[in-house]
Design a protein around this motif. Structure first.
Motif, mmCIF file in Angstrom:
data_model
loop_
_atom_site.group_PDB
_atom_site.id
_atom_site.type_symbol
_atom_site.label_atom_id
_atom_site.label_comp_id
_atom_site.label_asym_id
_atom_site.label_seq_id
_atom_site.Cartn_x
_atom_site.Cartn_y
_atom_site.Cartn_z
ATOM 1 N N GLY B 171 0.825 -1.209 0.000
ATOM 2 C CA GLY B 171 0.000 0.000 0.000
ATOM 3 C C GLY B 171 0.855 1.253 0.000
ATOM 4 O O GLY B 171 0.598 2.194 -0.753
ATOM 5 N N VAL B 172 1.896 1.248 0.805
ATOM 6 C CA VAL B 172 2.780 2.418 0.878
ATOM 7 C C VAL B 172 3.517 2.604 -0.450
ATOM 8 O O VAL B 172 3.610 3.706 -0.981
ATOM 9 N N LEU B 173 3.991 1.479 -1.019
ATOM 10 C CA LEU B 173 4.743 1.581 -2.272
ATOM 11 C C LEU B 173 3.845 1.954 -3.446
ATOM 12 O O LEU B 173 4.335 2.415 -4.473
ATOM 13 N N SER B 174 2.526 1.746 -3.294
ATOM 14 C CA SER B 174 1.630 2.058 -4.408
ATOM 15 C C SER B 174 1.397 3.562 -4.555
ATOM 16 O O SER B 174 0.856 4.005 -5.553
ATOM 17 N N ILE B 175 1.796 4.342 -3.559
ATOM 18 C CA ILE B 175 1.620 5.793 -3.654
ATOM 19 C C ILE B 175 2.758 6.363 -4.510
ATOM 20 O O ILE B 175 3.920 6.062 -4.263
ATOM 21 N N PRO B 176 2.412 7.172 -5.516
ATOM 22 C CA PRO B 176 3.425 7.658 -6.444
ATOM 23 C C PRO B 176 4.595 8.357 -5.734
ATOM 24 O O PRO B 176 4.404 9.044 -4.725
ATOM 25 N N LEU B 177 5.798 8.182 -6.283
ATOM 26 C CA LEU B 177 6.994 8.796 -5.688
ATOM 27 C C LEU B 177 6.906 10.308 -5.644
ATOM 28 O O LEU B 177 7.509 10.950 -4.793
ATOM 29 N N GLY B 178 6.136 10.885 -6.572
ATOM 30 C CA GLY B 178 5.972 12.335 -6.602
ATOM 31 C C GLY B 178 5.428 12.882 -5.290
ATOM 32 O O GLY B 178 5.722 14.019 -4.909
ATOM 33 N N GLN B 179 4.626 12.068 -4.588
ATOM 34 C CA GLN B 179 4.078 12.498 -3.298
ATOM 35 C C GLN B 179 5.202 12.652 -2.274
ATOM 36 O O GLN B 179 5.234 13.619 -1.512
ATOM 37 N N TRP B 180 6.132 11.693 -2.280
ATOM 38 C CA TRP B 180 7.282 11.775 -1.375
ATOM 39 C C TRP B 180 8.119 12.999 -1.726
ATOM 40 O O TRP B 180 8.531 13.756 -0.860
ATOM 41 N N GLU B 181 8.345 13.144 -3.040
ATOM 42 C CA GLU B 181 9.238 14.200 -3.506
ATOM 43 C C GLU B 181 8.685 15.582 -3.156
ATOM 44 O O GLU B 181 9.403 16.433 -2.642
ATOM 45 N N SER B 182 7.385 15.789 -3.418
ATOM 46 C CA SER B 182 6.853 17.126 -3.164
ATOM 47 C C SER B 182 6.792 17.395 -1.659
ATOM 48 O O SER B 182 7.045 18.511 -1.210
ATOM 49 N N ALA B 183 6.492 16.351 -0.867
ATOM 50 C CA ALA B 183 6.456 16.543 0.585
ATOM 51 C C ALA B 183 7.861 16.856 1.106
ATOM 52 O O ALA B 183 8.038 17.724 1.968
ATOM 53 N N GLU B 184 8.847 16.156 0.542
ATOM 54 C CA GLU B 184 10.232 16.405 0.952
ATOM 55 C C GLU B 184 10.660 17.829 0.607
ATOM 56 O O GLU B 184 11.342 18.491 1.385
ATOM 57 N N SER B 185 10.214 18.296 -0.567
ATOM 58 C CA SER B 185 10.595 19.647 -0.986
ATOM 59 C C SER B 185 9.941 20.702 -0.098
ATOM 60 O O SER B 185 10.383 21.842 -0.050
ATOM 61 N N LEU B 186 8.865 20.312 0.617
ATOM 62 C CA LEU B 186 8.218 21.251 1.548
ATOM 63 C C LEU B 186 8.796 21.086 2.954
ATOM 64 O O LEU B 186 8.226 21.581 3.924
ATOM 65 N N ALA B 187 9.890 20.332 3.050
ATOM 66 C CA ALA B 187 10.650 20.188 4.302
ATOM 67 C C ALA B 187 9.967 19.309 5.337
ATOM 68 O O ALA B 187 10.322 19.342 6.510
ATOM 69 N N PHE B 188 8.993 18.501 4.939
ATOM 70 C CA PHE B 188 8.423 17.530 5.875
ATOM 71 C C PHE B 188 9.493 16.490 6.208
ATOM 72 O O PHE B 188 10.304 16.127 5.354
ATOM 73 N N SER B 189 9.468 16.005 7.466
ATOM 74 C CA SER B 189 10.393 14.933 7.830
ATOM 75 C C SER B 189 9.822 13.619 7.304
ATOM 76 O O SER B 189 8.652 13.533 6.948
ATOM 77 N N ARG B 190 10.665 12.591 7.280
ATOM 78 C CA ARG B 190 10.222 11.302 6.747
ATOM 79 C C ARG B 190 9.010 10.772 7.526
ATOM 80 O O ARG B 190 8.063 10.253 6.963
ATOM 81 N N ARG B 191 9.069 10.918 8.829
ATOM 82 C CA ARG B 191 7.961 10.445 9.664
ATOM 83 C C ARG B 191 6.676 11.216 9.348
ATOM 84 O O ARG B 191 5.601 10.641 9.227
#
Lengths: 250, 282
Positions: B171-191
């Motif tokens: 389920g986690v891997l099914s979410i597009p990588l773009g979601q991780w990338e954009s969240a990371e660019s907004l300085a969200f932590s991994r958690r």
């Protein structure tokens, strides 16, 4: 050209940046700088490392050699303060990447509230103003799935602006849009540039680059082939490769 | 027995051509399935009734007589299924999150545990739990009994946790990588990215396979009869031994099947509804 504002000192400085994926070089000896308030467009064929370049500036992709500095922060420093860097740099992606489970307003508000720990009431006021700025008043409660591509992309711009960045990176932000919605997004970017926001765009929109950019870079195979002010660059390109590319796309 | 011969050719034909695969509104289709089963059961019982000798109690009377006991056993199966599912889900979610950890050893260990229990036969895991765990615990001076049904529940929770682990990871891997990338660019932590952005989206995709797993687990709870626990299956067998009537075998097992069907079929239907609903928004 933007005669309306004066360019300041360099805020983004790339010095001999190299990036390899395995044995495959994506960026080779890339050096350039973006001045405060400048609008720079990077053009070039697909796969020439343009998107990697933007991601490297935001530390989404580590570089193999060279250095990148943003507002005095060394991006390739192992002890990089990612929060400090990412507060200064906003990025907008080709595929919008809005959070689909949140409304447009929440998308804009999330990072300032949870990352910057700002007062929610103040953040909301700012977020509403930003949504008005990208001409989406009335769409605050809409979910990304209910918005058109161009509207989603403008929410994405507002979301990046909510962090009060000093530099905005745009990664082919209109590539997934049809001609009409493209225009809405480009108008928003042009307004930002006119207000003096430092903008670095990777784009295929030659008309936009010619009209809005202060400086244009042409890259191919990870190398900067030619650069110059748009009038010069589009009017009398020096390199044969640039001319061939421009003949193809114009 | 004669009833079976009459009915067997009817059922596949009905399911295959007329009622089953055709594109029908789902409510109508499920009503037809249930109607088909009701007819099947009624004809069967009537046939068995007719075949029963006059001097002995009818099959129907015997079925009614044993039904409450078997139903009680069935409720116990449900209790085991809910408990095993709850335990397996809690452990499986942790294991699944460990599988996407950035720490190599954590990731490798949780992957190994998941694969081990996911690729083991459920019955073998059940025996494994029954014989590996003690029948009582000594805590201080007090002896706490560790009843067989609790061990069985733990045994069934093992394959559940492994499957939930894979559902969570997938389920986690099914979410597009773009979601991780954009969240990371907004300085969200991994958690923060995981809890605020990825998991809320992924949970929706995890629910249908999770419900499917629950339906499979419920049916698999009858395995605990093999290790000597008084579940619906054991009680049915006991009733048959007590009556010593061969004509009672099929009706009684059919009754048990109906109980499981009545419980699992709606879950399966609702899973499909959810799958379709999430597929549209995907």
């Amino acid at each position: 050209m933007n005669p309306g504002h004066v360019l300041g000192a360099p805020i983004v400085v790339l010095n001999r940046v190299e990036k390899r994926f395995g044995d495959n070089p994506v960026l080779r000896d890339v050096s350039f700088s973006v001045a405060r308030g400048e609008c720079v467009c990077v053009i070039g064929p697909s796969g020439s490392g343009k998107s990697t370049l933007l991601r490297a500036i935001n530390a989404l992709v580590p570089i193999s050699a060279g250095s990148i500095a943003v507002d005095g922060i060394e991006v390739n420093d192992p002890k990089l303060d990612k929060l400090a860097l990412r507060r200064r740099v906003g990025i907008v992606f080709q595929q919008y990447n809005l959070f689909p489970h949140k409304t447009a307003l929440d998308n804009v508000m999330m990072a300032p509230i949870h990352v910057l720990k700002e007062n929610p009431a103040e953040v909301e006021a700012r977020a509403r103003a930003l949504i008005a700025k990208v001409r989406l008043t009335g769409k605050e409660a809409a979910y990304p799935g209910e918005l058109s591509g161009g509207q989603q992309q403008r929410v994405a711009i507002a979301r990046a602006l909510a962090m009060n960045p000093k530099v905005m990176l745009f990664d082919e932000v209109t590539a997934a849009l049809d001609p009409e919605t493209k225009k809405e997004v480009l108008v928003t970017v042009r307004e930002l540039a006119a207000e003096g926001m430092t903008c670095l765009l990777v784009t295929h929109e030659m008309g936009f680059a010619r009209e809005v950019a202060d400086h244009v870079y042409f890259t191919e195979d990870g190398v900067i082939v030619e650069h110059g002010p748009p009038a010069e660059f589009f009017g009398s390109p020096k390199q044969a490769r640039t001319r061939a590319f421009l003949d193809q796309v114009l | 027995m004669s009833a079976l011969a009459v009915l067997l050719p009817r059922q596949p034909a009905a399911v295959g051509s007329e009622w089953g695969a055709a594109r029908m509104p789902s409510a109508l289709r499920s009503r037809k399935t249930i109607a088909a089963l009701a007819i099947l059961g009624a004809v069967w019982t009537a046939a068995a009734w007719a075949a029963a000798p006059v001097d002995r109690p009818s099959v129907l009377a015997l079925a009614v007589k044993w039904a409450p006991l078997i139903f009680g056993g069935f409720l116990f199966n449900l209790l085991v299924s809910v408990a095993a599912m709850a335990l397996g889900t809690a452990a499986g979610v942790l294991l699944g999150l460990a599988q996407i950890s950035l720490l190599r050893p954590v990731q490798a260990a949780s992957w190994a545990v998941t694969q081990f229990f996911r690729n083991a036969p459920w019955l073998v895991l059940l025996f494994f739990a029954m014989f590996l765990l003690p029948f009582e615990w000594r805590i201080g001076g007090v002896t706490v009994p560790f009843p067989a049904w609790l061990k069985a529940m733990l045994g069934l929770a093992l394959p559940v946790l492994a499957n939930v682990s894979e559902i969570v990871r997938g389920g986690v891997l099914s979410i597009p990588l773009g979601q991780w990338e954009s969240a990371e660019s907004l300085a969200f932590s991994r958690r923060q990215i995981l809890w605020r952005i990825i998991l809320p989206q992924a949970v929706k995709r995890m629910i249908p396979p999770w419900m499917n797993l629950y339906a499979i687990l419920t049916m698999a709870t009858t395995l605990i009869s093999v290790v000597g626990i008084q579940d619906a299956m054991t009680l049915t067998r006991g009733a048959l031994v007590a009556e010593a009537r061969t004509d009672l075998y099929l009706p009684l097992y059919f009754m048990l099947l109906l109980m499981f069907f009545a419980y699992c079929y709606p879950i399966a239907r609702y899973t499909q509804v959810l799958e379709r609903r999430f597929a549209v928004r995907g």
